[in-house]
Write a protein that holds these residues in place. Structure first.
Motif, PDB file in Angstrom:
ATOM      1  N   ALA A  74       0.838  -1.208   0.000  1.00  0.00           N
ATOM      2  CA  ALA A  74       0.000   0.000   0.000  1.00  0.00           C
ATOM      3  C   ALA A  74       0.871   1.256   0.000  1.00  0.00           C
ATOM      4  O   ALA A  74       0.613   2.194  -0.764  1.00  0.00           O
ATOM      5  CB  ALA A  74      -0.931  -0.006   1.207  1.00  0.00           C
ATOM      6  N   ALA A  75       1.906   1.269   0.818  1.00  0.00           N
ATOM      7  CA  ALA A  75       2.814   2.425   0.859  1.00  0.00           C
ATOM      8  C   ALA A  75       3.494   2.611  -0.502  1.00  0.00           C
ATOM      9  O   ALA A  75       3.604   3.741  -0.989  1.00  0.00           O
ATOM     10  CB  ALA A  75       3.853   2.240   1.961  1.00  0.00           C
ATOM     11  N   PHE A  76       3.918   1.524  -1.110  1.00  0.00           N
ATOM     12  CA  PHE A  76       4.557   1.571  -2.427  1.00  0.00           C
ATOM     13  C   PHE A  76       3.616   2.179  -3.465  1.00  0.00           C
ATOM     14  O   PHE A  76       4.039   2.907  -4.359  1.00  0.00           O
ATOM     15  CB  PHE A  76       4.966   0.149  -2.829  1.00  0.00           C
ATOM     16  CG  PHE A  76       5.638   0.039  -4.164  1.00  0.00           C
ATOM     17  CD1 PHE A  76       6.969   0.367  -4.326  1.00  0.00           C
ATOM     18  CD2 PHE A  76       4.930  -0.422  -5.277  1.00  0.00           C
ATOM     19  CE1 PHE A  76       7.597   0.247  -5.562  1.00  0.00           C
ATOM     20  CE2 PHE A  76       5.549  -0.548  -6.516  1.00  0.00           C
ATOM     21  CZ  PHE A  76       6.890  -0.208  -6.656  1.00  0.00           C
ATOM     22  N   LEU A  77       2.323   1.889  -3.335  1.00  0.00           N
ATOM     23  CA  LEU A  77       1.316   2.389  -4.283  1.00  0.00           C
ATOM     24  C   LEU A  77       0.682   3.707  -3.836  1.00  0.00           C
ATOM     25  O   LEU A  77      -0.274   4.175  -4.443  1.00  0.00           O
ATOM     26  CB  LEU A  77       0.221   1.331  -4.468  1.00  0.00           C
ATOM     27  CG  LEU A  77       0.684  -0.002  -5.064  1.00  0.00           C
ATOM     28  CD1 LEU A  77      -0.447  -1.021  -5.027  1.00  0.00           C
ATOM     29  CD2 LEU A  77       1.184   0.201  -6.488  1.00  0.00           C
ATOM     30  N   ASN A  78       1.221   4.299  -2.771  1.00  0.00           N
ATOM     31  CA  ASN A  78       0.690   5.551  -2.205  1.00  0.00           C
ATOM     32  C   ASN A  78      -0.781   5.432  -1.851  1.00  0.00           C
ATOM     33  O   ASN A  78      -1.594   6.307  -2.176  1.00  0.00           O
ATOM     34  CB  ASN A  78       0.933   6.725  -3.169  1.00  0.00           C
ATOM     35  CG  ASN A  78       2.405   7.007  -3.359  1.00  0.00           C
ATOM     36  OD1 ASN A  78       3.164   7.022  -2.392  1.00  0.00           O
ATOM     37  ND2 ASN A  78       2.812   7.190  -4.602  1.00  0.00           N
ATOM     38  N   MET A  79      -1.117   4.336  -1.185  1.00  0.00           N
ATOM     39  CA  MET A  79      -2.492   4.089  -0.742  1.00  0.00           C
ATOM     40  C   MET A  79      -2.461   3.765   0.752  1.00  0.00           C
ATOM     41  O   MET A  79      -1.421   3.352   1.275  1.00  0.00           O
ATOM     42  CB  MET A  79      -3.090   2.862  -1.461  1.00  0.00           C
ATOM     43  CG  MET A  79      -3.134   2.934  -2.966  1.00  0.00           C
ATOM     44  SD  MET A  79      -3.643   1.338  -3.679  1.00  0.00           S
ATOM     45  CE  MET A  79      -5.416   1.441  -3.485  1.00  0.00           C
ATOM     46  N   SER A  80      -3.590   3.896   1.380  1.00  0.00           N
ATOM     47  CA  SER A  80      -3.691   3.404   2.754  1.00  0.00           C
ATOM     48  C   SER A  80      -3.869   1.888   2.693  1.00  0.00           C
ATOM     49  O   SER A  80      -4.362   1.356   1.684  1.00  0.00           O
ATOM     50  CB  SER A  80      -4.888   4.044   3.464  1.00  0.00           C
ATOM     51  OG  SER A  80      -6.099   3.505   2.947  1.00  0.00           O
ATOM     52  N   PRO A  81      -3.489   1.168   3.744  1.00  0.00           N
ATOM     53  CA  PRO A  81      -3.729  -0.282   3.757  1.00  0.00           C
ATOM     54  C   PRO A  81      -5.201  -0.634   3.544  1.00  0.00           C
ATOM     55  O   PRO A  81      -5.514  -1.584   2.819  1.00  0.00           O
ATOM     56  CB  PRO A  81      -3.234  -0.717   5.138  1.00  0.00           C
ATOM     57  CG  PRO A  81      -2.155   0.281   5.459  1.00  0.00           C
ATOM     58  CD  PRO A  81      -2.686   1.586   4.899  1.00  0.00           C
ATOM     59  N   LYS A  82      -6.092   0.147   4.112  1.00  0.00           N
ATOM     60  CA  LYS A  82      -7.523  -0.124   3.934  1.00  0.00           C
ATOM     61  C   LYS A  82      -7.942   0.079   2.478  1.00  0.00           C
ATOM     62  O   LYS A  82      -8.674  -0.738   1.915  1.00  0.00           O
ATOM     63  CB  LYS A  82      -8.369   0.761   4.842  1.00  0.00           C
ATOM     64  CG  LYS A  82      -9.862   0.472   4.698  1.00  0.00           C
ATOM     65  CD  LYS A  82     -10.725   1.347   5.564  1.00  0.00           C
ATOM     66  CE  LYS A  82     -12.200   1.113   5.460  1.00  0.00           C
ATOM     67  NZ  LYS A  82     -12.761   0.427   4.344  1.00  0.00           N
ATOM     68  N   ALA A  83      -7.485   1.160   1.858  1.00  0.00           N
ATOM     69  CA  ALA A  83      -7.819   1.411   0.451  1.00  0.00           C
ATOM     70  C   ALA A  83      -7.257   0.299  -0.436  1.00  0.00           C
ATOM     71  O   ALA A  83      -7.927  -0.161  -1.369  1.00  0.00           O
ATOM     72  CB  ALA A  83      -7.288   2.773   0.009  1.00  0.00           C
ATOM     73  N   PHE A  84      -6.036  -0.152  -0.125  1.00  0.00           N
ATOM     74  CA  PHE A  84      -5.435  -1.247  -0.882  1.00  0.00           C
ATOM     75  C   PHE A  84      -6.287  -2.511  -0.744  1.00  0.00           C
ATOM     76  O   PHE A  84      -6.632  -3.157  -1.733  1.00  0.00           O
ATOM     77  CB  PHE A  84      -4.003  -1.513  -0.396  1.00  0.00           C
ATOM     78  CG  PHE A  84      -3.360  -2.707  -1.036  1.00  0.00           C
ATOM     79  CD1 PHE A  84      -2.845  -2.627  -2.321  1.00  0.00           C
ATOM     80  CD2 PHE A  84      -3.284  -3.922  -0.368  1.00  0.00           C
ATOM     81  CE1 PHE A  84      -2.256  -3.738  -2.927  1.00  0.00           C
ATOM     82  CE2 PHE A  84      -2.703  -5.032  -0.960  1.00  0.00           C
ATOM     83  CZ  PHE A  84      -2.198  -4.937  -2.238  1.00  0.00           C
ATOM     84  N   TYR A  85      -6.625  -2.852   0.494  1.00  0.00           N
ATOM     85  CA  TYR A  85      -7.453  -4.039   0.734  1.00  0.00           C
ATOM     86  C   TYR A  85      -8.787  -3.921  -0.007  1.00  0.00           C
ATOM     87  O   TYR A  85      -9.201  -4.840  -0.720  1.00  0.00           O
ATOM     88  CB  TYR A  85      -7.697  -4.252   2.237  1.00  0.00           C
ATOM     89  CG  TYR A  85      -8.648  -5.396   2.488  1.00  0.00           C
ATOM     90  CD1 TYR A  85      -8.181  -6.697   2.589  1.00  0.00           C
ATOM     91  CD2 TYR A  85     -10.032  -5.183   2.575  1.00  0.00           C
ATOM     92  CE1 TYR A  85      -9.056  -7.758   2.782  1.00  0.00           C
ATOM     93  CE2 TYR A  85     -10.905  -6.234   2.752  1.00  0.00           C
ATOM     94  CZ  TYR A  85     -10.416  -7.518   2.851  1.00  0.00           C
ATOM     95  OH  TYR A  85     -11.291  -8.562   3.027  1.00  0.00           O
ATOM     96  N   ASP A  86      -9.453  -2.792   0.152  1.00  0.00           N
ATOM     97  CA  ASP A  86     -10.775  -2.616  -0.467  1.00  0.00           C
ATOM     98  C   ASP A  86     -10.722  -2.727  -1.990  1.00  0.00           C
ATOM     99  O   ASP A  86     -11.637  -3.273  -2.611  1.00  0.00           O
ATOM    100  CB  ASP A  86     -11.372  -1.259  -0.078  1.00  0.00           C
ATOM    101  CG  ASP A  86     -11.769  -1.188   1.389  1.00  0.00           C
ATOM    102  OD1 ASP A  86     -11.865  -2.257   2.047  1.00  0.00           O
ATOM    103  OD2 ASP A  86     -11.972  -0.065   1.888  1.00  0.00           O
TER     104      ASP A  86
END
Length: 170
Positions: A74-86
């Protein structure tokens, strides 16, 4: 389908029954000095396998994403872990694992079989196909499963069978 995958599928159909039977023997028997055999079989498997010719694992399987994998990717993709999961993941109803929603993997480029997050890929991907998990005989079920998905595993188990049957009485 690539030529590599076509050959792999034919060979898998032919060899899987005998290789599974071989792996099942480890449920009852142990070979104390097995690591040198594993090293030889692993080396041969990687000499004969180019993952970029295949990427079958990325096309038909999903890795398990650990909490640290999710956070790192998620950090690599500039996303929050929750946004990545969702966006990309779901929870497996059978075992609670965090897995991809779809196959092939969303991070696989189907034109060149390269992973767009290779540097930060899940641990499950970086350790695949798990040849060096110890003790070897505790992972028979993993090798048995992966025979159908991975040319390297097919070569690895073939070589293990050859070596063990040459050196040991079964």
């Amino acid at each position: 389908m690539s030529k590599t995958l076509q050959i792999f599928k034919r060979e898998t159909e032919k060899l899987t029954p005998s290789l599974k039977k071989f792996l099942k023997k480890f449920d009852k028997k142990r070979i104390p000095a097995i690591q040198p055999l594993i090293d030889i079989a692993s080396e041969e498997a990687w000499e004969k396998t180019d993952c970029l010719d295949c990427a079958h694992c990325c096309k038909v399987m999903t890795p398990t994403f650990t909490p640290s994998d999710i956070k790192r990717i998620a950090a690599f993709l500039n996303m929050s872990p929750k946004a990545f999961y969702d966006k990309w993941l779901e929870t497996d109803k059978d075992n609670g694992d965090k897995v991809n929603k779809t196959q092939p993997c969303q991070f696989l480029n189907l034109k060149d079989n390269k992973c767009s997050i290779y540097e930060v890929r899940p641990y499950d991907c970086s350790a695949f196909p798990h040849f060096n998990k110890k003790p070897f005989d505790d992972y028979n079920h993993i090798h048995e499963q992966n025979i159908a998905y991975c040319p390297a595993t097919l070569t690895f188990v073939k070589k293990m069978k050859e070596q063990v049957e040459e050196q040991y009485e079964w």
